[in-house]
Design an enzyme around this catalytic site. Structure first.
Site, PDB file in Angstrom:
ATOM      1  N   GLY A  31      19.775  34.270  51.116  1.00  0.00           N
ATOM      2  CA  GLY A  31      21.064  34.929  51.276  1.00  0.00           C
ATOM      3  C   GLY A  31      21.919  34.842  50.023  1.00  0.00           C
ATOM      4  N   ALA A  32      23.250  35.046  50.201  1.00  0.00           N
ATOM      5  CA  ALA A  32      24.177  35.154  49.067  1.00  0.00           C
ATOM      6  C   ALA A  32      23.605  36.181  48.077  1.00  0.00           C
ATOM      7  CB  ALA A  32      24.412  33.801  48.403  1.00  0.00           C
ATOM      8  N   LEU A  33      23.312  37.338  48.629  1.00  0.00           N
ATOM      9  CA  LEU A  33      22.514  38.335  47.902  1.00  0.00           C
ATOM     10  C   LEU A  33      23.282  38.968  46.750  1.00  0.00           C
ATOM     11  CD1 LEU A  33      20.872  40.062  50.984  1.00  0.00           C
ATOM     12  CD2 LEU A  33      20.000  38.164  49.609  1.00  0.00           C
ATOM     13  N   HIS A  37      18.326  40.302  44.052  1.00  0.00           N
ATOM     14  CA  HIS A  37      17.610  40.462  45.323  1.00  0.00           C
ATOM     15  C   HIS A  37      17.399  41.952  45.626  1.00  0.00           C
ATOM     16  CE1 HIS A  37      19.764  36.514  46.077  1.00  0.00           C
ATOM     17  NE2 HIS A  37      18.513  36.180  46.290  1.00  0.00           N
ATOM     18  N   GLY A 147      11.442  36.810  42.491  1.00  0.00           N
ATOM     19  CA  GLY A 147      12.028  37.062  41.174  1.00  0.00           C
ATOM     20  C   GLY A 147      11.537  36.037  40.152  1.00  0.00           C
ATOM     21  N   GLU A 148      11.328  36.506  38.929  1.00  0.00           N
ATOM     22  CA  GLU A 148      10.810  35.622  37.868  1.00  0.00           C
ATOM     23  C   GLU A 148      11.837  34.647  37.324  1.00  0.00           C
ATOM     24  OE1 GLU A 148       8.875  38.060  34.884  1.00  0.00           O
ATOM     25  OE2 GLU A 148       6.938  37.631  35.835  1.00  0.00           O
ATOM     26  N   SER A 187      22.552  33.211  42.970  1.00  0.00           N
ATOM     27  CA  SER A 187      23.542  32.988  44.036  1.00  0.00           C
ATOM     28  C   SER A 187      24.492  31.872  43.650  1.00  0.00           C
ATOM     29  CB  SER A 187      22.834  32.616  45.337  1.00  0.00           C
ATOM     30  OG  SER A 187      21.882  33.592  45.642  1.00  0.00           O
ATOM     31  N   ARG A 188      24.039  30.990  42.756  1.00  0.00           N
ATOM     32  CA  ARG A 188      24.885  29.854  42.367  1.00  0.00           C
ATOM     33  C   ARG A 188      25.987  30.257  41.381  1.00  0.00           C
ATOM     34  NH1 ARG A 188      19.913  26.864  43.124  1.00  0.00           N
ATOM     35  NH2 ARG A 188      20.368  25.080  44.451  1.00  0.00           N
TER      36      ARG A 188
END
Ligand code: PAF
Length: 284
Positions: A31-33, A37, A147-148, A187-188
């Protein structure tokens, strides 16, 4: 878009699709897209008949209770973004739904999970393997998208898939999405203060400059300059920086150990108390 909260509901939906010969793309998320994403969703949409996105903050992969507690949770905004992105199913289970009983499985992930993130966050990759293996069994995807930015995580997931016999499932690695100023989307990032956010693109800038530097310097010199330059930036403290084999994740000590695929420089940086991660390929 249908919101599914139970494993039984998910199995029923994907079972029906698979029975009619449809392909399924799974995008596992916490989440916290953000745009990163959504780029995975877009790729999944282009390559499959239906797309399932899972939104689940997986407790077993957090080795720091504060990190789990402060991890951003934005379900309403996530749902709106996914609806707009044309996702068919969003799977938002509770912790009890995913772990009706404690998951005691220990995966023999080997060296790929022992270095860098594996060394800094004991148990983290085992937790990732636990939840991703469950999601693979629950959603039976044709393809799964990662994701890389979390480069090592993809290598670990490939290893888990080999161990668990997910042989028909394609794991698709997607390029890092960056903000216009170069900061890898995460997201951070929302936890950065405006001052920290302004400095954070320096991480990618230093990494990108080091690709040029690496052309006529040793690997050890390249490694040192990256650590020095990032530590020189306000708020930043490098936790680790390794230049590694992109398949085994083994840190390299000289460019001679490189194979046909470029080595990857993986960095983790504390910006204040926010842990940022990024990487760069040494196309020398
Ligand atoms: O990369 C992430 O967001 C998580 O580690 C993943 C793959 C969704 C598993 O919880």
């Amino acid at each position: 878009m249908e919101v599914i909260r139970t494993v039984a509901g998910l199995r029923e939906r994907v079972g029906a699709l698979k029975a009619s010969g449809k392909t399924i793309g799974l995008v596992p998320t916490m989440g916290a897209l953000h745009e990163g994403h959504l780029s995975l969703v877009e790729k999944a949409r282009g390559e499959n008949d239906a797309v399932v996105v899972s939104v689940f903050v997986n407790p077993t992969q957090f080795n720091n209770p504060d990190d789990l507690r402060t991890y951003p949770r934005t379900e309403d905004a996530d749902r709106a973004l996914l609806e707009k992105a044309g996702v068919d199913f969003v799977f938002i289970p509770s912790v009890e739904e995913v772990y009706p009983e404690p998951d005691t499985r220990v995966f023999a992930l080997g060296p790929v999970a022992e270095v860098m993130e594996g060394a800094m966050r004991p148990g983290h990759f085992n937790g990732v393997a636990q939840v991703v293996s469950k999601l693979f069994s629950m959603a039976s995807p044709t393809r799964a998208y990662f994701g890389e930015k979390d480069f090592q995580q993809i290598a670990v997931i490939r290893q888990m898939a080999r161990l668990e016999g997910f042989d028909d499932l394609e794991i698709v690695a997607c390029p890092i999405k960056r903000a216009a100023d170069g900061l890898a989307l995460s997201s951070r990032n929302v936890r950065l203060t405006p001052e920290q956010r302004a400095e954070a693109p320096g991480i990618h800038r230093v990494l990108a400059e080091s690709v040029e530097f690496a052309k006529n310097h040793t690997l050890a010199e390249t490694r040192s300059i990256v650590v020095e330059e990032i530590n020189r930036l306000p708020f930043m403290e490098v936790e680790y920086f390794e230049i590694a084999d992109p398949l085994t994740m083994r840190p390299l000590s000289s460019w001679d150990q490189e194979h046909e695929i470029p080595a990857v420089g993986c960095v983790t940086v504390y910006c204040g108390d926010v842990r940022l991660i990024d990487n760069i390929k040494y196309n020398r």
